[in-house]
Design a protein around this motif. Structure first.
Motif, PDB file in Angstrom:
ATOM      1  N   GLY A  74     -12.692  -1.341  -5.354  1.00  0.00           N
ATOM      2  CA  GLY A  74     -11.829  -0.642  -4.417  1.00  0.00           C
ATOM      3  C   GLY A  74     -10.980   0.374  -5.172  1.00  0.00           C
ATOM      4  O   GLY A  74     -10.848   0.309  -6.398  1.00  0.00           O
ATOM      5  N   ALA A  75     -10.437   1.324  -4.443  1.00  0.00           N
ATOM      6  CA  ALA A  75      -9.605   2.338  -5.097  1.00  0.00           C
ATOM      7  C   ALA A  75      -8.272   1.752  -5.538  1.00  0.00           C
ATOM      8  O   ALA A  75      -7.713   2.150  -6.561  1.00  0.00           O
ATOM      9  N   GLY A  79      -1.050  -5.419  -6.290  1.00  0.00           N
ATOM     10  CA  GLY A  79      -0.158  -4.951  -7.343  1.00  0.00           C
ATOM     11  C   GLY A  79      -0.095  -3.447  -7.450  1.00  0.00           C
ATOM     12  O   GLY A  79       0.572  -2.906  -8.322  1.00  0.00           O
ATOM     13  N   GLY A  80      -0.803  -2.734  -6.568  1.00  0.00           N
ATOM     14  CA  GLY A  80      -0.768  -1.276  -6.629  1.00  0.00           C
ATOM     15  C   GLY A  80       0.582  -0.730  -6.201  1.00  0.00           C
ATOM     16  O   GLY A  80       1.216  -1.248  -5.283  1.00  0.00           O
ATOM     17  N   PHE A  81       1.034   0.304  -6.879  1.00  0.00           N
ATOM     18  CA  PHE A  81       2.290   0.936  -6.495  1.00  0.00           C
ATOM     19  C   PHE A  81       2.063   1.787  -5.253  1.00  0.00           C
ATOM     20  O   PHE A  81       1.041   2.447  -5.114  1.00  0.00           O
ATOM     21  N   ALA A  82       3.036   1.817  -4.362  1.00  0.00           N
ATOM     22  CA  ALA A  82       2.948   2.665  -3.180  1.00  0.00           C
ATOM     23  C   ALA A  82       2.793   4.112  -3.623  1.00  0.00           C
ATOM     24  O   ALA A  82       3.505   4.587  -4.498  1.00  0.00           O
ATOM     25  N   GLY A  83       1.839   4.809  -3.010  1.00  0.00           N
ATOM     26  CA  GLY A  83       1.620   6.208  -3.358  1.00  0.00           C
ATOM     27  C   GLY A  83       0.645   6.411  -4.500  1.00  0.00           C
ATOM     28  O   GLY A  83       0.224   7.528  -4.768  1.00  0.00           O
ATOM     29  N   LEU A  84       0.272   5.331  -5.181  1.00  0.00           N
ATOM     30  CA  LEU A  84      -0.712   5.442  -6.264  1.00  0.00           C
ATOM     31  C   LEU A  84      -2.096   5.319  -5.641  1.00  0.00           C
ATOM     32  O   LEU A  84      -2.473   4.261  -5.156  1.00  0.00           O
ATOM     33  N   LEU A  85      -2.849   6.431  -5.634  1.00  0.00           N
ATOM     34  CA  LEU A  85      -4.093   6.465  -4.874  1.00  0.00           C
ATOM     35  C   LEU A  85      -5.262   5.836  -5.603  1.00  0.00           C
ATOM     36  O   LEU A  85      -6.256   5.476  -4.991  1.00  0.00           O
ATOM     37  N   GLY A 126      -6.050   2.838  -8.505  1.00  0.00           N
ATOM     38  CA  GLY A 126      -5.479   1.782  -9.327  1.00  0.00           C
ATOM     39  C   GLY A 126      -5.966   1.826 -10.759  1.00  0.00           C
ATOM     40  O   GLY A 126      -6.955   2.470 -11.096  1.00  0.00           O
ATOM     41  N   SER A 127      -5.257   1.107 -11.622  1.00  0.00           N
ATOM     42  CA  SER A 127      -5.584   1.123 -13.053  1.00  0.00           C
ATOM     43  C   SER A 127      -6.948   0.494 -13.323  1.00  0.00           C
ATOM     44  O   SER A 127      -7.675   0.930 -14.221  1.00  0.00           O
TER      45      SER A 127
END
Length: 295
Positions: free
Chosen positions: A258-259, A263-269, A271-272
Motif C-alpha cells: 500500500g502507499a 503509523g503514517g503521518f497525516a499528509g504523507l502520501l 510511506g517509508s
C-alpha cells in the motif's frame, strides 16, 4: 476497471522493459494498452522539426515519434492480440502520467529512466506516481523470478485493503501463489489487554505474536472466498517490515504494498516502507493507494 493499461516510455532500456511488462498485464486483463511519451519542449528555441542542414528524419519530434514507434512494436511483439495505442503528449512526465492515470486501471513505468541520477534506484517519476497516481502503479525493476510468488505486505490498516484486493486479483490473473507477509516489532504492535482483568497489564510470552497472526488472517478475510483458486501462504515475521519485504522479494515475481499504512503521518502520501521497497526490491513492485486516500 476501465480496461486500459498505461505505460510511460522515454527511450531507455528500463522503459522498454516496462513496455513488455505492461503488454503482458494488458493481455492477462483483457485490456487495451496505451504507450505514452511525455514530450518536453526544449529551451532556447531549438526547432522541433528537422534542421534544414540535416536529414529529413532528424529533429527532436521525429526522435520522440521513433522511440514511441519502437515501444509500440515491442508491445505488439509481446502481446499480438492486445490493442495498442500511443500518445505523444506535451508536458513533464510526472504531470502527464498522473493525468493519464485517471482513465487507467494500471500505470506501468521503469524504475529508472534516462535522466536518473547515479545511485538513485527508483526514479522521481516512479516515486511521484506512487504517491499521486489515481490507480495502482507497477514499477518494473530487476528480472523477477518467473515462478515465484506474489508477495503482499499486510499491515492491517484500512488504507492497505486496496493492496490486498490488488494482490489477490493479480495472483489469480497470473495463476501464481500469494505470500501474505506481516512483519511486526514490539514497538509497532498494539499491546493486547491481559486475559484476567485483575492482572497487571502484562501478557504471557507469545501473546503479541498470536495477536499479529490474528491481524494477518483478519486482513485477508473474504478474499480467500472470492479467489478460491489462489494458494495463500501466511507469514508473520518478528522484525522490520521493509527488511522482511525486501528479503522476500529475492524469490518473488512481484511485491505489492500500500502507499501508506499504520503509523503514517497525516499528509504523507507515500510511506517509508513503500519508498524503501520501491528503491531496493529485487523484483517489480506494485504500489496501491487506498480508495479513500488523499487526491
Amino acid at each position: 476497471m476501465s480496461g486500459l493499461v498505461i505505460v510511460g516510455v522515454d527511450g531507455s532500456a528500463a522503459g522498454l522493459a516496462a513496455v513488455e511488462a505492461a503488454a503482458r498485464e494488458a493481455q492477462s486483463r483483457g485490456a487495451g494498452l496505451r504507450v505514452v511519451h511525455a514530450f518536453v519542449w526544449p529551451a532556447m528555441h531549438v526547432p522541433l522539426g528537422p534542421s534544414s542542414l540535416g536529414p529529413p528524419e532528424g529533429g527532436i519530434r521525429n526522435m520522440a515519434e521513433r522511440l514511441l514507434a519502437e515501444a509500440v512494436e515491442r508491445a505488439r511483439a509481446v502481446a499480438p492480440e492486445v490493442e495498442v495505442g500511443h500518445a505523444l503528449v506535451t508536458g513533464e512526465p510526472l504531470t502527464v502520467l498522473e493525468a493519464q492515470s485517471r482513465s487507467a486501471e494500471l500505470v506501468v513505468v521503469g524504475s529508472r529512466g534516462m535522466g536518473g541520477f547515479v545511485g538513485l534506484l527508483a526514479g522521481s517519476t516512479a516515486v511521484h506516481l506512487a504517491a499521486h497516481g489515481r490507480c495502482p502503479l507497477l514499477v518494473v525493476r530487476e528480472q523477477p523470478a518467473a515462478d515465484g510468488p506474489i508477495v503482499l505486505g499486510v499491515d492491517g490498516s484500512a488504507a492497505g485493503e486496496s493492496a490486498v484486493d490488488f494482490a489477490f486479483a493479480e495472483a489469480a490473473l497470473r495463476n501464481a501463489p500469494l505470500l501474505a507477509l506481516h512483519a511486526w516489532t514490539t514497538w509497532n504492535a498494539p499491546l493486547p489487554p491481559p486475559q484476567d482483568a485483575s492482572a497487571p497489564y502484562a501478557n504471557p510470552p507469545g501473546a503479541l505474536a498470536g495477536e499479529e497472526e490474528r491481524l494477518l488472517y483478519e486482513a485477508l478475510a473474504g478474499h480467500r472466498e472470492k479467489y478460491p483458486d489462489v494458494v495463500v501462504e501466511h507469514r508473520t515475521v518478528h522484525g522490520r517490515t521493509r527488511e522482511a519485504l525486501i528479503e522476500a522479494s529475492r524469490s518473488a515475481q512481484l511485491v505489492v504494498v500500500g502507499a501508506r499504512g499504520r503509523g503514517g503521518f497525516a499528509g504523507l502520501l507515500l510511506g517509508s516502507v513503500s519508498q524503501a521497497v520501491l528503491h531496493h526490491a529485487h523484483c517489480p513492485v506494485a504500489v496501491v493507494r487506498g480508495v479513500g486516500g488523499h487526491h
